[in-house]
Design a protein around this motif. Structure first.
Motif, PDB file in Angstrom:
ATOM      1  N   TYR A   7       0.852  -1.193   0.000  1.00  0.00           N
ATOM      2  CA  TYR A   7       0.000   0.000   0.000  1.00  0.00           C
ATOM      3  C   TYR A   7       0.880   1.233   0.000  1.00  0.00           C
ATOM      4  O   TYR A   7       1.852   1.321   0.766  1.00  0.00           O
ATOM      5  CB  TYR A   7      -0.885  -0.010   1.247  1.00  0.00           C
ATOM      6  CG  TYR A   7      -1.695   1.246   1.467  1.00  0.00           C
ATOM      7  CD1 TYR A   7      -2.895   1.446   0.807  1.00  0.00           C
ATOM      8  CD2 TYR A   7      -1.255   2.231   2.368  1.00  0.00           C
ATOM      9  CE1 TYR A   7      -3.650   2.590   1.029  1.00  0.00           C
ATOM     10  CE2 TYR A   7      -2.000   3.372   2.596  1.00  0.00           C
ATOM     11  CZ  TYR A   7      -3.204   3.548   1.923  1.00  0.00           C
ATOM     12  OH  TYR A   7      -3.950   4.681   2.145  1.00  0.00           O
ATOM     13  N   SER A   9       1.136   5.718  -1.614  1.00  0.00           N
ATOM     14  CA  SER A   9       0.700   6.776  -2.529  1.00  0.00           C
ATOM     15  C   SER A   9       1.373   6.509  -3.875  1.00  0.00           C
ATOM     16  O   SER A   9       2.137   5.550  -4.029  1.00  0.00           O
ATOM     17  CB  SER A   9       1.081   8.143  -1.974  1.00  0.00           C
ATOM     18  OG  SER A   9       2.469   8.194  -1.719  1.00  0.00           O
ATOM     19  N   ARG A  47      -4.277   6.639  -3.540  1.00  0.00           N
ATOM     20  CA  ARG A  47      -3.604   5.548  -2.846  1.00  0.00           C
ATOM     21  C   ARG A  47      -3.752   4.283  -3.684  1.00  0.00           C
ATOM     22  O   ARG A  47      -4.804   4.076  -4.320  1.00  0.00           O
ATOM     23  CB  ARG A  47      -4.203   5.318  -1.451  1.00  0.00           C
ATOM     24  CG  ARG A  47      -4.100   6.521  -0.533  1.00  0.00           C
ATOM     25  CD  ARG A  47      -2.666   6.859  -0.170  1.00  0.00           C
ATOM     26  NE  ARG A  47      -2.582   7.987   0.756  1.00  0.00           N
ATOM     27  CZ  ARG A  47      -2.479   9.260   0.390  1.00  0.00           C
ATOM     28  NH1 ARG A  47      -2.469   9.575  -0.910  1.00  0.00           N
ATOM     29  NH2 ARG A  47      -2.395  10.214   1.287  1.00  0.00           N
ATOM     30  N   THR A 100      -6.183   2.140   4.047  1.00  0.00           N
ATOM     31  CA  THR A 100      -6.538   3.555   3.985  1.00  0.00           C
ATOM     32  C   THR A 100      -7.085   4.047   5.312  1.00  0.00           C
ATOM     33  O   THR A 100      -6.707   5.130   5.794  1.00  0.00           O
ATOM     34  CB  THR A 100      -7.569   3.802   2.873  1.00  0.00           C
ATOM     35  OG1 THR A 100      -7.049   3.332   1.617  1.00  0.00           O
ATOM     36  CG2 THR A 100      -7.915   5.273   2.757  1.00  0.00           C
TER      37      THR A 100
END
Length: 392
Positions: A7, A9, A47, A100
């Motif tokens: 995970y 950006s 994301r 998130t």
């Protein structure tokens, strides 16, 4: 999954191209439309889940605020949740949303809101119905109001900064209304194709009492007035607004607008001719229980306590007992308490916004509470029906 996903950006330009293509495929948009959407939100607000250089899934975050009890609560709006078709049905979206929400918790965001394509997925990560998005429609020839006691001024060119302060005066009084960020204002005021927007300020320029921004579209029985945004702050502005809409009846047969399912301005109309053409409920997730409860506004003039016990399968820190003390419109949260008001994180979402009352939540099996606690919670979370005019 046969391999682990990471995970993050967006890391480099190749990630940007992949997320644009993913948005285009998931939401049936042309690639140029996906690029416009991407640029509006900003690359820093996406994301992704990825394996090495392959983007598997992604979403966008609108960092903004939402009003509750006339207090502005920092809120993260989730949008454009997409998973590559070959990886669907494997729990990828659940993993993306879980990461998130963990990020939002550590970043200090009390709540998150989204519009669901399917409720099943979002309920798994703690979201629940929070409020309404309604599209109303009304025949212009049934308005029958002609009270023009205020000046009305055409505004051109249209810039959101001309209307932002007026909008905020109305938004703060309506639970669920947004503190719009720049991307939301852009979406609100954008026009499609060759359409033209018309904006009017209602009232004196130095002390406006409202505004209306609309487009005109061809319908089956003439033009339709499509309200893109509108604010009315006084009774005179409401009367003048409806009179202004009625003045279009020779060419426009319908007016459409987004509002609350309990739109009080309709009380001025002679008959109940306005209809809800479309209604959808957005969902809210309480990301940080004590922070969300302490930042919310509450009714003035009450002094009471509510002893909650919350269960949250995703965010461990939200589990446990919390005492909410309400005094003079403010809330203070401390750990511990009598534990006489038990509900899960999803039930707390609908209670927090005021969409459902404690008695209704108890009937659904989402709440276990004593009669005294239910009475206190009913007062604490009373207020206007939660809604928003914005879709994201």
């Amino acid at each position: 999954m046969t391999f682990s996903l990471n995970y993050s950006s967006l890391r480099h330009p190749e990630d940007e191209q992949q997320i644009k293509k993913l948005i285009s495929q998931c939401f049936a948009e042309f690639l140029t439309e996906s690029e416009t959407y991407f640029n509006r939100i900003g690359s820093q607000n996406f994301r992704i889940l990825h394996h090495n250089d392959q983007v598997i899934a992604g979403l966008a975050i609108y960092f903004m605020g939402q009003w509750y009890g006339e207090n502005l609560i920092p809120m993260a709006g989730i949008a454009a949740v997409g998973v590559a078709p070959e990886h669907r049905g494997k729990g990828v979206a659940f993993q993306l949303l879980s990461h998130t929400l963990e990020e939002l918790y550590h970043s200090g965001y009390p709540i998150s809101v989204l519009y669901p394509a399917t409720q099943v997925l979002y309920r798994k990560v703690g979201y629940e119905q929070g409020g309404s998005y309604c599209l109303w429609e009304l025949p212009t020839d049934t308005i029958q109001i002609s009270e023009k006691n205020l000046p009305i001024t055409s505004i051109s060119p249209i810039n959101y900064e001309q209307f932002e302060a007026i909008y905020q005066q109305q938004a703060r009084k309506n639970n669920g209304n947004l503190d719009r960020n720049f991307a939301i204002w852009q979406k609100t005021l954008e026009v499609q194709g060759k359409q033209e927007s018309y904006a009017y300020l209602i009232g004196e320029k130095n002390q406006p009492e409202g505004y209306v921004i609309f487009t005109q579209e061809k319908g089956t029985n003439g033009l339709n007035l499509i309200l893109k945004d509108w604010v009315l702050l006084t009774s005179d502005s409401v009367k003048h607004f409806w009179s202004f809409m009625a003045a279009h009846r020779s060419l426009a047969s319908q007016v459409q607008w987004r509002s609350s399912p309990m739109d009080s301005t309709l009380l001025l109309l002679p008959e109940q001719t306005a209809k809800i053409k479309y209604q959808k409920r957005w969902m809210l997730r309480v990301v940080n229980v004590p922070l969300a409860l302490s930042k919310r506004g509450y009714p003035q003039g009450i002094e009471t306590e509510l002893h909650l016990e919350i269960t949250d399968d995703l965010i461990v820190a939200n589990n446990g007992k919390f005492c909410l003390r309400v005094s003079q419109g403010c809330g203070e949260v401390t750990p511990g308490g009598k534990c006489n008001f038990r509900l899960n994180i999803r039930g707390l979402a609908s209670l927090y916004t005021g969409l459902f009352t404690p008695i209704q939540l108890q009937l659904l099996g989402d709440l276990d509470a004593t009669p005294d606690a239910i009475e206190a919670a009913t007062i604490i979370f009373s207020g206007s029906t939660p809604w928003m005019p914005d879709f994201f």
